[in-house]
Write a protein that holds these residues in place. Structure first.
Motif, short mmCIF file in Angstrom:
data_model
loop_
_atom_site.label_atom_id
_atom_site.label_comp_id
_atom_site.label_asym_id
_atom_site.label_seq_id
_atom_site.Cartn_x
_atom_site.Cartn_y
_atom_site.Cartn_z
N LYS A 125 7.01 -9.68 6.04
CA LYS A 125 5.57 -9.30 6.17
C LYS A 125 5.13 -7.78 5.90
O LYS A 125 4.69 -7.42 6.81
N LYS A 126 5.46 -7.16 4.98
CA LYS A 126 5.28 -5.92 4.72
C LYS A 126 3.79 -5.71 4.30
O LYS A 126 3.31 -6.54 3.37
N LYS A 127 3.40 -4.66 4.69
CA LYS A 127 1.75 -4.62 4.34
C LYS A 127 1.76 -3.71 3.18
O LYS A 127 2.47 -2.78 2.93
N ALA A 128 0.58 -3.97 2.73
CA ALA A 128 0.41 -3.31 1.03
C ALA A 128 -0.06 -1.81 1.90
O ALA A 128 -0.71 -1.43 2.71
N VAL A 129 0.44 -0.79 0.89
CA VAL A 129 0.12 0.70 1.13
C VAL A 129 -1.55 0.81 0.89
O VAL A 129 -2.03 0.20 -0.13
#
Length: 84
Positions: free
Chosen positions: A9-13
């Motif tokens: 679940k990496k968040k968008a930059v």
């Protein structure tokens, strides 16, 4: 080795929105012009109804005085749309 849930679940930059365009500026002549045309149109019609029979050129124009007065008012309304 399996990946952990936090890796999935990496968040968008964050990318900021593009720079806003310059706000449009009203030319300096618009406001005085539309106030002048509006007032002159109203005054022309007022003078025509109050003292039109005493002013020689207004007698000759007849009902065209209303066209002149309302023309000034219409020009004022058109110019007021240019005001930002």
């Amino acid at each position: 080795m399996p990946k952990s849930r936090s890796d999935r679940k990496k968040k968008a930059v964050y990318t900021p929105p593009p720079a806003a365009q310059k706000p449009k500026v009203t030319p300096r002549w618009v406001v005085p012009a539309f106030i002048t045309f509006g007032l002159l149109g109203i005054l022309w019609i007022g003078v025509y109804y109050i003292a039109g029979s005493m002013v020689p050129y207004m007698q000759e124009l007849g009902q065209w005085n209303l066209g002149i007065g309302f023309g000034g008012i219409i020009i004022a309304v058109i110019l007021s749309t240019q005001w930002r």
